[in-house]
Structures are given as C-alpha cells and as structure tokens.
Scaffold this active site. Structure first.
Site, PDB file in Angstrom:
ATOM      1  N   ASP A 232       0.820  -1.202   0.000  1.00  0.00           N
ATOM      2  CA  ASP A 232       0.000   0.000   0.000  1.00  0.00           C
ATOM      3  C   ASP A 232       0.860   1.261   0.000  1.00  0.00           C
ATOM      4  O   ASP A 232       1.839   1.347   0.757  1.00  0.00           O
ATOM      5  CB  ASP A 232      -0.865  -0.032   1.278  1.00  0.00           C
ATOM      6  CG  ASP A 232      -1.834   1.120   1.369  1.00  0.00           C
ATOM      7  OD1 ASP A 232      -2.701   1.220   0.487  1.00  0.00           O
ATOM      8  OD2 ASP A 232      -1.734   1.915   2.324  1.00  0.00           O
ATOM      9  N   GLU A 292       1.424  -0.415  -5.006  1.00  0.00           N
ATOM     10  CA  GLU A 292       0.538   0.707  -5.311  1.00  0.00           C
ATOM     11  C   GLU A 292       1.435   1.900  -5.617  1.00  0.00           C
ATOM     12  O   GLU A 292       1.742   2.714  -4.764  1.00  0.00           O
ATOM     13  CB  GLU A 292      -0.394   1.036  -4.148  1.00  0.00           C
ATOM     14  CG  GLU A 292      -1.481   2.007  -4.606  1.00  0.00           C
ATOM     15  CD  GLU A 292      -2.112   2.840  -3.508  1.00  0.00           C
ATOM     16  OE1 GLU A 292      -3.108   3.510  -3.805  1.00  0.00           O
ATOM     17  OE2 GLU A 292      -1.612   2.857  -2.373  1.00  0.00           O
TER      18      GLU A 292
HETATM   19  C1  GLC Z   1      -3.982   3.421  -0.397  1.00  0.00           C
HETATM   20  C2  GLC Z   1      -5.269   2.628  -0.359  1.00  0.00           C
HETATM   21  C3  GLC Z   1      -6.358   3.526   0.116  1.00  0.00           C
HETATM   22  C4  GLC Z   1      -6.003   4.005   1.511  1.00  0.00           C
HETATM   23  C5  GLC Z   1      -4.617   4.664   1.538  1.00  0.00           C
HETATM   24  C6  GLC Z   1      -4.118   4.835   2.925  1.00  0.00           C
HETATM   25  O1  GLC Z   1      -4.046   4.467  -1.305  1.00  0.00           O
HETATM   26  O2  GLC Z   1      -5.531   2.067  -1.616  1.00  0.00           O
HETATM   27  O3  GLC Z   1      -7.601   2.895   0.105  1.00  0.00           O
HETATM   28  O4  GLC Z   1      -6.973   4.919   1.949  1.00  0.00           O
HETATM   29  O5  GLC Z   1      -3.669   3.878   0.869  1.00  0.00           O
HETATM   30  O6  GLC Z   1      -3.753   3.616   3.488  1.00  0.00           O
END
Ligand code: GLC
Ligand code: CA
Length: 565
Positions: A232, A292
C-alpha cells in the site's frame, strides 16, 4: 471505409520476444517456457467488506470469500488480492492496521484464514494480502508505546518532531486526506507525522528496527501460505529528514488546503532500498510483490522494477486509469510505453479508490458493450491483469446522495467536491434477492439499484452478458500461448476509432481489434499479403467477424482471431 494497416514485421518481434523473456526471468521457479506463476496469473482484487457476508451482519468476511472460490475459479481467476482484513479500528476501512499478524474479528479468525488458504490452494488460487507499509493505526501497540514518552522503546518507530512554536506544526506538509500532516500530542509535547488520516501515523522507515519488524510480518504470512503482497502507498514511505516545506502550487484542493507539489513527502529514493530488501524475502518464498505505485511516467515505473528487476515484480502503473475516455491514441501511447518498460507489465482499470471503469468509459447507453470492449483490451495485453471485483458483471459506481450517508471519511471532509470512495465499494451483486444475495442483513453500504439487472446469477444464464464475455476471454487467455506470452505488435497506429494489435508467439499469431466508436467499422488488415490465409474467430461480440482480409466490427465491438498461414 477501408483503411490500410501499418504492419510491422512480425518475425523481428518473434526473435525479440524470446530474448526479452529470457532476460526477465532469470530466477528460479520458472515454468518450461521461462515464466513465473504471477506472469500468467489473472489477479482479482477483493474488498472484503463488500464481497460476501457469511454471518449476515451486513459486512463481508473471510468465510464469505471461501464460499465464492468456485465462482472465482470458474471465472478464470488465479490469485486473489484481499484488501486489508487485519485487526483495525476501521477508520480507513482496514488501512489503519492495529495488528499485522491477525484477522479482524469482523472478518473472522486465523482459523478461517487457514481454511480459505487451503481451499484456495486446492483450486490453484494464490492469496495476496494487502500490506499497509507506510503507517499503522494509532491503536497499534507500537504507536501506543511510542506516544507514551520521549524515551519509550518505540519512540523512534514513528516520525516525531517539535513544532515551530505554540500551535505551529514543524512545516507546511499537508495530509493527502485533508489538513496538516502533523498532529500535536500533548503527552510528550511533540507532533507526529501522518501522510493520511490522523489515526494513521507514519512509520519511521529510517529506523532499522521498523524494517526488521515489517519484513518479519511478511515471513509470518508466507509461512501461513500466502503468495505475496500488494504494498500500500509505497511512494509515501520516506520524507525529507530536513523537513523542507513542499512548494505550494496555487489554488486549494477539495479539503480547502493549498495544493502542494509533494517533492519532500513522496517518491524519495530511499524507498528502493526497502523494496530491494522486501524482494529478497519474497524470493525465498517464490512470492510476488505488487505495488501501489502511482507512477507518472515510464522512467518512474522502471525504478520500481529495480535496476536488475530486483524490486517490485508488478508495480501497478495505473496509466490506464488516467485515460478516461475511449481514445485509441491514448491507449496506444500508454500500452507502448508500458510494453517497453524494463519489467513485466501490469494492467489495471479499476480499484477501490477510483470511479469504476463502467462509468469512466461508459456513455450511458452502451455501457455493457463498452465493459466488454474494456475486457477485450486489458485481458488480451502482454502482462498481468488485475480485475477489481464486480467489473466482470458491469458494476456501476453508486456514490451516496447525501452527506449523512457517506461512510468514507474523506467524503465527509471533502463533501460535495469529494464524495469519497463509497461509490466503488458497494456490495457485490450476486443475485436478485434482497441485498443482492450479499447478506440477509442490511449491508454496510446500500446495494445499488442496478443489482436487479447486473448480478452473477442472471448474467451466468445469459450468453450475451458482460460476465459471459469475461469468462470467454479469460478461458481463451489461459489456453492461448500468444495471449500469454506473445509480443505486442500495434497495428494501424493512426486509426482514431479502432485499437488493434497482434500478439505473436512463435508461429501463433492472434489479432485483437477493438472498436472504440459508436459506428460500425470495417478494416482491411491485409493479412493475406503477410502470408496469413485464414482468420479464425476466437472470441467476438455480436456481429463482429472476419471475412477474407476484412474485419467488421459492430459499434464498440470486439474481435479476437487466430491468424494462420
Ligand atoms: C492506499 C489505499 C487507500 C487508503 C490509503 C491509505 O491508497 O488504496 O484505500 O486509503 O492507501 O492507506
Ligand atoms: Ca459478516
């Protein structure tokens, strides 16, 4: 109208493809063709709150997921990525983790996880967990200890700094979710840093103890049977140790904060040391790391693969998610760029943070055809596709109508400019019964009215449904070497209506033609001039077909055909 294609010599690409395959797969656990499992796998993202509710409390859970494994297998899914299901106060629905080595009681128990893992394994489905690396919950025992005193064991596990003076945070950094990224804590008279919500304090990755503890978390889950992690928010791991102010770029965002260029809070080069370390652990378990990584360009994407492909195997480039209209030219540009990157491509068109593809590309009249068109695109490219749950049935984004109904906190802070992410997180639509078969109780987010027309049960019976089309394409993809491993060869690069390309592997050549316009298109691909005498339809929508060298595509039609000499 007949247009002339711009063929590129397929043979050149054949030899190149072999070399590329060799270079990319130096490592163990390859198949006979030199590929690793995650290169051929189709991944599916499950938002566990919203997938299937086994105990009817209105919230999806692990047993619910287990009960749907046969559906996923039948769809053609090889790996599921489960958004965070760990103990959490659920401020950011699981993205604020208070214990990395357990399951939140609302989702079940570790025993339920073990059953899910073994049932998935029986079906050849890998499990990928969501690893929230940048921050923990403010209720995590590490943070509770950290905030207790300036000399506590875990003090330096988070980012604590003095303010500039009473009521003045250390610098101008803003939280991505609104307001200052610094929160004053009176117990120790210092501020802590949080890139996201106040309840999500950032870990201090400059502290080796943090790194060790977090790497151990992955070992713990690998030993429990998981096959990898989706990392993440990786680009937020480090921030400038000198706390320089981010440049302000003018204007205010939906939360009313000045726009900042986040040069001192995102994408710091130190992140790559962490990724290399995590990858070493991952390789010991033949796992996969998905990132991500909101990259803006290919140079950045290449950095995430690592200089010798020793960082992330599947950095999610998200470049498709920046194309919000059916534009062959735009898609061509993004595909070519990703295809030329230094690692194996990943394709994503939707996730739990963005408006669903059904709404981004749909014109309101032909949305189902357009959903099939998009499936025809991202499931036939060279690379690993990651499907977001519900895309396969044409689920629509259904945002709340009133501020008081909003569940996602950023929707409340940013209302009405930012309505939050509830719209793309609504319950999976299984059938026409109450709550769409998701739960017998009222679901945590309302079931969209479109569940009456778009649900798994009805679409399973309809050979023309979006679901039936997804299944056909995925079935073909799993069995077709050209679609799995073949090179990507763009055709007709000036065509403004039709996106077309070849996927070619040894003597197998597949033609994919996607009509991104609302008018019928006829294209002479001149296959015979290139020695191909027949074009056999493999998967096509409606009346889309090939006759001789000419492919006819209905409005928003898809044609996938095998070329033979
Ligand atoms: C990432 C996740 C999102 C979350 C953020 C903070 O972007 O995909 O859903 O709110 O991280 O953890
Ligand atoms: Ca439940």
């Amino acid at each position: 109208m007949h247009r002339k294609p711009s063929w590129i010599l397929v043979s050149t690409f054949l030899s190149l493809s072999f070399l590329t395959a060799c270079a990319q797969n130096s490592g163990k656990s390859k198949d006979a063709e030199g590929h690793q499992w995650w290169q051929h796998a189709v991944f599916y993202e499950i938002y566990p709150r919203s997938f299937a509710d086994s105990n009817n409390d209105g919230i999806g859970d692990l047993k619910g997921i287990t009960s749907k494994l046969n559906y996923l297998k039948d769809l053609g899914v090889d790996a599921i990525w489960i958004s965070p299901c760990f103990p959490s106060p659920q401020v950011d629905f699981g993205y604020n983790v208070s214990d990395y080595e357990n399951i939140d009681p609302m989702y079940g128990t570790l025993a339920d996880f073990d059953v899910l893992a073994s049932e998935a394994k029986k079906r050849g489905i890998h499990i990928i967990l969501d690893f929230v690396v940048n921050h923990t919950s403010d209720q995590h025992k590490w943070f509770l200890d950290s905030k207790s005193s300036r000399t506590s064991e875990h003090r330096d596990w988070y980012v604590w700094r003095d303010g500039k003076g009473p009521g003045h945070p250390p610098n101008n950094w803003n939280s991505d979710f609104g307001g200052s990224a610094w929160k004053f804590d009176p117990t120790t008279n210092q501020y802590y840093y949080h890139y996201f919500y106040v309840q999500q304090p950032d870990l201090n990755w400059r502290n080796p103890a943090v790194k060790d503890a977090m790497f151990d978390v992955t070992r713990w889950w690998y030993q429990r049977g998981v096959s990898g992690f989706r990392l993440d928010a990786v680009d937020t791991l480090f921030e400038d140790p000198n706390l320089r102010d981010n440049p302000v770029t003018g204007g205010t965002n939906p939360y009313g904060d000045p726009y900042e260029e986040k040069i001192y809070t995102t994408k710091l080069p130190e992140v790559h040391d962490v990724l290399r370390g995590l990858r070493k652990v991952t390789d010991q378990y033949n796992g996969v790391l998905i990132g991500e990584t909101w990259t803006a360009n290919i140079a950045e994407l290449n950095k995430y693969y690592g200089e010798s492909n020793n960082e992330l195997q599947l950095p999610m480039d998200f470049l498709f998610t920046t194309v919000n209209k059916l534009s062959p030219a735009e898609f061509r540009k993004q595909i070519a760029a990703v295809d030329a990157a230094s690692g194996w491509p990943t394709f994503v068109i939707s996730n739990h943070d963005i408006v669903r593809s059904y709404d981004r590309y749909g014109d309101g009249q032909h949305n189902d055809q357009i959903a099939k068109l998009m499936a025809g695109l991202y499931l036939t490219l060279r690379g690993t596709p990651i499907l977001y749950y519900g895309e396969e049935i044409g689920m629509k984004t259904t945002p709340p109508m009133r501020k008081e109904d909003v569940k996602d906190p950023i929707g409340r802070t940013g209302w009405p400019k930012e309505k939050g992410r509830d719209g793309e997180r609504t319950p999976m639509q299984w059938n026409e019964s109450a709550n769409a078969g998701f739960s017998t109780a009222a679901s945590w987010l309302p079931v969209p009215p479109t569940a009456a027309t778009h649900n798994v049960a009805d679409e399973s019976k309809d050979p023309d449904s979006v679901l039936a089309f997804y299944k056909k394409v995925l079935k073909l993809r799993h069995a077709n070497r050209a679609l799995l491993d073949g090179t990507y060869v763009p055709l007709n690069e000036n065509d403004q209506n039709v996106l077309s390309y070849l996927r070619s592997y040894k003597d197998q050549v597949v033609l994919v033609a996607l009509n991104m316009s609302g008018a019928e298109q006829k294209i002479n691909f001149e296959m015979s001039q290139h020695g191909f005498s027949t074009t056999k339809s493999l998967v096509a929508t409606g009346t889309s077909s090939a006759k001789g060298d000419v492919v006819t595509l209905e409005p928003y039609g898809v044609f996938i055909g095998q070329l033979s000499k």
